[in-house]
Write a protein that holds these residues in place. Structure first.
Motif, PDB file in Angstrom:
ATOM      1  N   ALA A   7       0.833  -1.204   0.000  1.00 47.25           N
ATOM      2  CA  ALA A   7       0.000   0.000   0.000  1.00 47.25           C
ATOM      3  C   ALA A   7       0.868   1.255   0.000  1.00 47.25           C
ATOM      4  CB  ALA A   7      -0.936  -0.012   1.202  1.00 47.25           C
ATOM      5  N   LEU A   8       1.944   1.234   0.796  1.00 46.53           N
ATOM      6  CA  LEU A   8       2.863   2.366   0.810  1.00 46.53           C
ATOM      7  C   LEU A   8       3.528   2.549  -0.552  1.00 46.53           C
ATOM      8  CD1 LEU A   8       4.583   1.934   4.296  1.00 46.53           C
ATOM      9  CD2 LEU A   8       3.155   3.860   3.573  1.00 46.53           C
ATOM     10  N   ALA A   9       3.835   1.446  -1.207  1.00 44.10           N
ATOM     11  CA  ALA A   9       4.457   1.509  -2.528  1.00 44.10           C
ATOM     12  C   ALA A   9       3.521   2.168  -3.538  1.00 44.10           C
ATOM     13  CB  ALA A   9       4.847   0.111  -2.995  1.00 44.10           C
ATOM     14  N   VAL A  10       2.224   1.937  -3.384  1.00 45.37           N
ATOM     15  CA  VAL A  10       1.247   2.577  -4.269  1.00 45.37           C
ATOM     16  C   VAL A  10       1.295   4.091  -4.084  1.00 45.37           C
ATOM     17  CG1 VAL A  10      -1.201   2.825  -4.822  1.00 45.37           C
ATOM     18  CG2 VAL A  10      -0.255   0.562  -4.377  1.00 45.37           C
ATOM     19  N   HIS A  11       1.356   4.555  -2.815  1.00 44.80           N
ATOM     20  CA  HIS A  11       1.471   5.991  -2.562  1.00 44.80           C
ATOM     21  C   HIS A  11       2.733   6.566  -3.208  1.00 44.80           C
ATOM     22  CE1 HIS A  11      -1.988   6.383  -0.060  1.00 44.80           C
ATOM     23  NE2 HIS A  11      -1.521   5.669   0.949  1.00 44.80           N
ATOM     24  N   ASP A  50      -2.533   3.987 -10.905  1.00 48.81           N
ATOM     25  CA  ASP A  50      -2.468   4.026  -9.436  1.00 48.81           C
ATOM     26  C   ASP A  50      -3.816   3.848  -8.762  1.00 48.81           C
ATOM     27  OD1 ASP A  50      -3.585   6.493  -9.970  1.00 48.81           O
ATOM     28  OD2 ASP A  50      -2.197   7.636  -8.705  1.00 48.81           O
ATOM     29  N   GLY A  51      -4.886   4.275  -9.410  1.00 49.23           N
ATOM     30  CA  GLY A  51      -6.211   4.119  -8.815  1.00 49.23           C
ATOM     31  C   GLY A  51      -6.595   2.664  -8.602  1.00 49.23           C
ATOM     32  N   VAL A  59      -5.471   0.967   0.222  1.00 46.19           N
ATOM     33  CA  VAL A  59      -4.504   1.890   0.827  1.00 46.19           C
ATOM     34  C   VAL A  59      -5.092   2.666   2.010  1.00 46.19           C
ATOM     35  CG1 VAL A  59      -3.139   2.116  -1.280  1.00 46.19           C
ATOM     36  CG2 VAL A  59      -5.046   3.688  -0.869  1.00 46.19           C
ATOM     37  N   LYS A  60      -6.395   2.925   1.978  1.00 45.84           N
ATOM     38  CA  LYS A  60      -7.006   3.651   3.096  1.00 45.84           C
ATOM     39  C   LYS A  60      -6.923   2.853   4.395  1.00 45.84           C
ATOM     40  CE  LYS A  60     -10.297   6.510   0.514  1.00 45.84           C
ATOM     41  NZ  LYS A  60     -11.725   6.857   0.342  1.00 45.84           N
ATOM     42  N   GLU A  65      -1.904   6.679   6.905  1.00 47.56           N
ATOM     43  CA  GLU A  65      -1.216   7.907   7.292  1.00 47.56           C
ATOM     44  C   GLU A  65      -0.993   8.856   6.104  1.00 47.56           C
ATOM     45  OE1 GLU A  65       2.053   4.691   7.178  1.00 47.56           O
ATOM     46  OE2 GLU A  65      -0.115   4.838   7.304  1.00 47.56           O
ATOM     47  N   PHE A  66      -1.132   8.346   4.872  1.00 42.14           N
ATOM     48  CA  PHE A  66      -1.049   9.171   3.675  1.00 42.14           C
ATOM     49  C   PHE A  66      -2.422   9.213   3.015  1.00 42.14           C
ATOM     50  CE2 PHE A  66       3.318   7.588   4.169  1.00 42.14           C
ATOM     51  CZ  PHE A  66       4.005   8.792   4.172  1.00 42.14           C
TER      52      PHE A  66
END
Length: 237
Positions: A7-11, A50-51, A59-60, A65-66
């Motif tokens: 998930a962080l990698a997606v951000h 990315d969506g 990711v939520k 945190e992002f």
């Protein structure tokens, strides 16, 4: 790799759009319009990927945190609005006061639209023209119409941002997605092709851009006019 790191990698992947925006802006400042649009096309591809990744890896939930939505909106404003508006003004396609009118209206109206909580419809389409000025301006670069035509189109699209007209999201709008998604891919291909050949007036990419753009702009409105077919209601006796 755990779901959290994915998930962080997606951000992080989404954030690369800001880098491509800067590269596009640097090219625009040097009036290298083809290079600018090649970077914007790369950013457009990132935005299209990315969506689905964000929804797939939740990711939520896994990287809360992002704020991925806010991150996406910031980058979209740069790549969809700010840089294309600058290019339209600086390229000389709009002379005198018309250029000033265009950049003021585009940036102001788009800022209000991006902050509008009603911008998404129930079927994941957009309510009003979604500020895709990058798509508009690349067609203008390819066709180079009279500046009065450009002024009229800028005015109409700016007003359309706040009208109850539906504009599809090629990935998220389910209705006609089997057609809309390939056309969105085709638009991306034609946009890259047009920029690669430096908007050569005899390029077939221009016709592809026009045809695919017309579909992407009108499909949502057509869906409002043509009601969706209801699924058969099978009742057991």
């Amino acid at each position: 790799m755990t779901l959290r790191y994915k998930a962080l990698a997606v951000h992080l992947f989404t954030a690369t759009g800001a880098v491509f925006a800067m590269l596009a802006m640097l090219a625009a400042v040097e009036e290298k319009w083809s290079l600018m649009y090649l970077w914007l096309v790369v950013s457009f591809i990132v935005d299209g990927i990315d969506g689905p990744l964000a929804r797939h890896y939740h990711v939520k939930k896994n990287a809360p945190e992002f704020d991925g939505v806010l991150l996406d909106l910031i980058i979209d404003y740069l790549t969809y609005v700010f840089i294309p508006a600058y290019a339209l003004f600086k390229s000389g396609l709009m002379d005198g006061w018309t250029g000033w009118f265009a950049i003021i209206v585009i940036t102001f109206a788009s800022a209000m639209y991006f902050a509008d909580t009603r911008m998404k419809t129930k079927d994941n389409s957009f309510s009003g023209f979604p500020g895709c000025w990058n798509m508009f301006v690349i067609v203008i670069f390819a066709l180079e119409p009279n500046f009065w035509v450009i002024l009229l189109l800028v005015t109409l699209l700016s007003v359309a941002m706040f009208l109850p007209l539906k504009f599809i999201h090629p990935v998220r709008t389910e209705r006609w997605r089997s057609l809309s998604l390939p056309i969105a891919f085709a638009w991306t291909f034609f946009a890259g092709w047009a920029a690669w050949v430096d908007f050569h007036p005899e390029s077939w990419a221009h016709w592809g851009l026009v045809i695919t753009s017309l579909y992407l702009v009108s499909a949502g409105i057509a869906q409002q006019i043509v009601p969706a077919r209801k699924a058969p209601d099978y009742k057991t006796s």
